[in-house]
Design a protein around this motif. Sequence first.
Motif, mmCIF file in Angstrom:
data_model
loop_
_atom_site.group_PDB
_atom_site.id
_atom_site.type_symbol
_atom_site.label_atom_id
_atom_site.label_comp_id
_atom_site.label_asym_id
_atom_site.label_seq_id
_atom_site.Cartn_x
_atom_site.Cartn_y
_atom_site.Cartn_z
ATOM 1 N N LEU A 62 0.825 -1.208 0.000
ATOM 2 C CA LEU A 62 0.000 0.000 0.000
ATOM 3 C C LEU A 62 0.863 1.263 0.000
ATOM 4 O O LEU A 62 1.622 1.511 0.937
ATOM 5 C CB LEU A 62 -0.922 0.002 1.221
ATOM 6 C CG LEU A 62 -1.907 -1.171 1.317
ATOM 7 C CD1 LEU A 62 -2.746 -1.064 2.579
ATOM 8 C CD2 LEU A 62 -2.801 -1.231 0.084
ATOM 9 N N ASP A 63 0.746 2.051 -1.063
ATOM 10 C CA ASP A 63 1.428 3.348 -1.143
ATOM 11 C C ASP A 63 0.571 4.384 -0.418
ATOM 12 O O ASP A 63 -0.548 4.678 -0.850
ATOM 13 C CB ASP A 63 1.612 3.764 -2.600
ATOM 14 C CG ASP A 63 2.628 2.905 -3.322
ATOM 15 O OD1 ASP A 63 3.658 2.577 -2.710
ATOM 16 O OD2 ASP A 63 2.395 2.559 -4.495
ATOM 17 N N GLU A 64 1.103 4.953 0.653
ATOM 18 C CA GLU A 64 0.312 5.846 1.495
ATOM 19 C C GLU A 64 1.136 7.036 1.958
ATOM 20 O O GLU A 64 2.362 6.950 2.093
ATOM 21 C CB GLU A 64 -0.210 5.082 2.725
ATOM 22 C CG GLU A 64 -1.145 3.935 2.367
ATOM 23 C CD GLU A 64 -1.522 3.066 3.559
ATOM 24 O OE1 GLU A 64 -2.509 2.328 3.451
ATOM 25 O OE2 GLU A 64 -0.828 3.131 4.592
ATOM 26 N N ALA A 65 0.460 8.154 2.207
ATOM 27 C CA ALA A 65 1.094 9.348 2.764
ATOM 28 C C ALA A 65 1.099 9.245 4.293
ATOM 29 O O ALA A 65 0.147 8.737 4.896
ATOM 30 C CB ALA A 65 0.355 10.600 2.314
ATOM 31 N N LYS A 66 2.142 9.768 4.903
ATOM 32 C CA LYS A 66 2.428 9.513 6.312
ATOM 33 C C LYS A 66 1.316 9.955 7.261
ATOM 34 O O LYS A 66 0.806 9.165 8.063
ATOM 35 C CB LYS A 66 3.749 10.196 6.688
ATOM 36 C CG LYS A 66 4.237 9.890 8.089
ATOM 37 C CD LYS A 66 5.602 10.538 8.323
ATOM 38 C CE LYS A 66 6.118 10.235 9.727
ATOM 39 N NZ LYS A 66 7.439 10.881 9.955
ATOM 40 N N LYS A 67 0.902 11.216 7.211
ATOM 41 C CA LYS A 67 -0.081 11.698 8.180
ATOM 42 C C LYS A 67 -1.472 11.158 7.869
ATOM 43 O O LYS A 67 -2.243 10.840 8.790
ATOM 44 C CB LYS A 67 -0.119 13.230 8.214
ATOM 45 C CG LYS A 67 -1.058 13.760 9.299
ATOM 46 C CD LYS A 67 -0.808 15.206 9.630
ATOM 47 C CE LYS A 67 -1.727 15.666 10.760
ATOM 48 N NZ LYS A 67 -1.454 17.058 11.182
ATOM 49 N N GLN A 68 -1.803 11.059 6.603
ATOM 50 C CA GLN A 68 -3.092 10.482 6.242
ATOM 51 C C GLN A 68 -3.215 9.075 6.810
ATOM 52 O O GLN A 68 -4.265 8.674 7.327
ATOM 53 C CB GLN A 68 -3.241 10.450 4.716
ATOM 54 C CG GLN A 68 -4.623 9.983 4.255
ATOM 55 C CD GLN A 68 -4.760 9.932 2.751
ATOM 56 O OE1 GLN A 68 -3.781 10.043 2.011
ATOM 57 N NE2 GLN A 68 -5.972 9.753 2.271
ATOM 58 N N ARG A 69 -2.129 8.320 6.734
ATOM 59 C CA ARG A 69 -2.129 6.965 7.299
ATOM 60 C C ARG A 69 -2.232 7.005 8.814
ATOM 61 O O ARG A 69 -2.966 6.221 9.418
ATOM 62 C CB ARG A 69 -0.859 6.226 6.877
ATOM 63 C CG ARG A 69 -0.763 4.818 7.433
ATOM 64 C CD ARG A 69 0.459 4.111 6.901
ATOM 65 N NE ARG A 69 1.689 4.760 7.312
ATOM 66 C CZ ARG A 69 2.682 5.074 6.495
ATOM 67 N NH1 ARG A 69 2.582 4.843 5.204
ATOM 68 N NH2 ARG A 69 3.773 5.645 6.951
ATOM 69 N N ALA A 70 -1.523 7.923 9.453
ATOM 70 C CA ALA A 70 -1.562 8.007 10.914
ATOM 71 C C ALA A 70 -2.971 8.294 11.422
ATOM 72 O O ALA A 70 -3.380 7.788 12.475
ATOM 73 C CB ALA A 70 -0.592 9.079 11.396
ATOM 74 N N LEU A 71 -3.716 9.095 10.657
ATOM 75 C CA LEU A 71 -5.086 9.442 11.049
ATOM 76 C C LEU A 71 -6.118 8.467 10.496
ATOM 77 O O LEU A 71 -7.311 8.586 10.812
ATOM 78 C CB LEU A 71 -5.423 10.855 10.560
ATOM 79 C CG LEU A 71 -4.596 12.005 11.144
ATOM 80 C CD1 LEU A 71 -5.009 13.315 10.503
ATOM 81 C CD2 LEU A 71 -4.753 12.070 12.658
ATOM 82 N N LEU A 72 -5.658 7.524 9.645
ATOM 83 C CA LEU A 72 -6.576 6.616 8.929
ATOM 84 C C LEU A 72 -7.675 7.418 8.237
ATOM 85 O O LEU A 72 -8.844 7.050 8.244
ATOM 86 C CB LEU A 72 -7.182 5.581 9.891
ATOM 87 C CG LEU A 72 -6.194 4.576 10.487
ATOM 88 C CD1 LEU A 72 -6.903 3.627 11.435
ATOM 89 C CD2 LEU A 72 -5.466 3.803 9.391
ATOM 90 N N PHE A 73 -7.236 8.516 7.598
ATOM 91 C CA PHE A 73 -8.187 9.403 6.950
ATOM 92 C C PHE A 73 -8.391 8.937 5.510
ATOM 93 O O PHE A 73 -7.878 9.521 4.548
ATOM 94 C CB PHE A 73 -7.696 10.852 7.006
ATOM 95 C CG PHE A 73 -8.789 11.860 6.790
ATOM 96 C CD1 PHE A 73 -9.712 12.122 7.791
ATOM 97 C CD2 PHE A 73 -8.921 12.530 5.587
ATOM 98 C CE1 PHE A 73 -10.729 13.045 7.599
ATOM 99 C CE2 PHE A 73 -9.926 13.455 5.378
ATOM 100 C CZ PHE A 73 -10.843 13.701 6.397
ATOM 101 N N TYR A 74 -9.161 7.864 5.386
ATOM 102 C CA TYR A 74 -9.430 7.229 4.105
ATOM 103 C C TYR A 74 -10.923 6.976 3.949
ATOM 104 O O TYR A 74 -11.694 7.106 4.895
ATOM 105 C CB TYR A 74 -8.704 5.880 4.013
ATOM 106 C CG TYR A 74 -7.208 5.935 4.132
ATOM 107 C CD1 TYR A 74 -6.432 6.506 3.131
ATOM 108 C CD2 TYR A 74 -6.552 5.392 5.235
ATOM 109 C CE1 TYR A 74 -5.047 6.541 3.233
ATOM 110 C CE2 TYR A 74 -5.171 5.418 5.347
ATOM 111 C CZ TYR A 74 -4.425 5.994 4.341
ATOM 112 O OH TYR A 74 -3.059 6.027 4.443
ATOM 113 N N SER A 75 -11.290 6.538 2.751
ATOM 114 C CA SER A 75 -12.658 6.083 2.515
ATOM 115 C C SER A 75 -12.945 4.860 3.378
ATOM 116 O O SER A 75 -12.044 4.078 3.704
ATOM 117 C CB SER A 75 -12.841 5.721 1.042
ATOM 118 O OG SER A 75 -12.530 6.805 0.205
#
Length: 646
Positions: A62-75
């Motif tokens: 999974l290619d992910e951005a660091k803070k977005q992943r930390a917050l689980l700010f996804y669909s």
Amino acid sequence: MVPTNLPRSLDRTVNCELLVAGGGVAGVATAYEALQAGRTVCLTELTDWVGGQLTSQGTSALDEAKKQRALLFYSRGYNDLRQRIERKYGKLNPGECWVSVSCFLPNDAEQILTEMLQDAAKKGKGTLQWFPSTVIKSLDVSADGKLIQAAIAIQHRPALGTPPLNTEPLSQTIEDAYRYQDSPRLTKQIIRFVPRGERWIVVDATETGELIALADVPYRVGLDPRTYLNPSSPTETGDPYCLQGFTYTFAMEQTATEQPQQKPPFYEQYEPYYGYDADYRKADFNFVFTYRRIWSPKPGPRIKAGPLTVTAPTPGDISMQNWVWGNDYRPGTAADNLIYSRDQLQQTGQLSPGNWMGGLRTDALRKGEELALGYYYWLAAGTTDSQLGAGFKKPAPNHRLLTGFDAPMGTAHGLSKYPYMREGRRLIGRSSTGYPNGFSVNEIDVSRADYRQEYYRNLPASLYRSLWIALAGLETGKVIVNDISPEQVTRRSRSTIYPDSVGISQYAIDFHPCMQDSPPERSGNIERPGVRQAHGQSYPGQIPLRAMIPQRLDNLLVASKSIATSFVAAAAYRVHSFEWSVGVAAGTTADFVLSQGIYPYQLVDDRSGTTPKLQTLQKRLNQNGNPTAFPNTSIFNEKWEDWRVW
């Protein structure tokens, strides 16, 4: 109207509320949301697996951005996927890879996604009609050119007495898959998809923008001309043949003993290309093996691998290979490009009725397959290095290529079922205020580049000034009226905010450039100069609905990497979480417009970019756990330093 140019009668007619062409990540996400809304979804896919990047393309990291992943700010569906991966293995990263926080087996991901679709249909009482090994051959468009009224598809299966599908690499069967006639290898069914009720929505979720090419709506392919909106482009005129490289991935397993390594007959052709990296510290087999290690049943002790410390590979560990100077195939000329331009489609006759063959150069697929198989041999037995010269590459014979239908890639040959596609055709949206030539998300809409670098200062003065006017944000009017020089402009430090946003995306602007000369594997060949100029960080971005709506056709939505972006912006809008978010947007939008009795373009106002109905749609997306903006998104918020990709 039943088409008259078929070689024989139809085998089936199928009714859909949504026809989703392409079962990759975006197609799965489209179906996932539409099924929960109770819709009847027809999902077609060239391969026999759902999941695209995650499965049939083998890119199960999974290619992910660091803070977005930390917050689980996804669909919500993407978060569901991550949770199911963790439940499957007892941890999110069963491979102990270092490219991501989650690397896993593609065949397991296919099972997980299939279960997710089944659960979504059960929850929403929707109906999924799944058509694996199926391609769209033609579209029946209304006389006024505004509506897709039907689609003809071809589904194939092995002919009696022949081996299972996925015995041969894709290049050996893809042309057969697009022909109506049965062959010694494949038996065909001709299927006609039609609306269930008065109207339907068709979604192009293919990996290369097949439907937008087949429908011949405006799109771009390759490099854009350099403008103030895309100032990093290395060409003033554009280049439709230089696209990002594609990759046939494969899985290899470490063994306790040396394995016999069979040298491919074509190895010498591609050997000049293979190399670790220009950085000698990365000339380390363990560094490459653990980079995308997707399975590690008994991780070893911590060891030094190049510049990193990793858990040591042990027998039984499996690594998926996706390496720039390895199995990335990077053609860049009219003689060898993979995705045909519109001119090439016309020249080959594919735009004539009934002649569509997928829009790809079969020979480029074949060479990509050969490059990948040769790369495995190079890893195990090779001693050359195109980047560092002699003395660095050592054989690693204690490995085997994993082949077979129960192997991670699910193929007899060991390669992924379909190449990992970083770029396809890119839609040009409808013209509107500020976008007279058609809507697109451009480089400066997401890039964090330092536009005061010498490269940009050397641009023509008028272009450089226009660039800084566009970057001025809230000060734009003052800059224009007062004729303020670029050196005095304070740059906005955020992405463009779209009033019609229906999803989110953030990843690095990441390039795997085409090669300068043909053939790409030629000794001494180099990457196309200048393509990496825009490589780097991006701001958290949005997915505007306008980027998903084609010109002319009112009931077609684009839900893949083929949304309206420039070449540079597309390099950031291509990873797993983006594909899921844009699929969510397509599935939810389709359900909404069908309920309202309207078409997607009617949700967007030419001047404001929004309408009351669009705001209702956005509210629904957010209430369903599918964000349309990152936290604190506002034209007044310029504090995005924490939102760096790495």
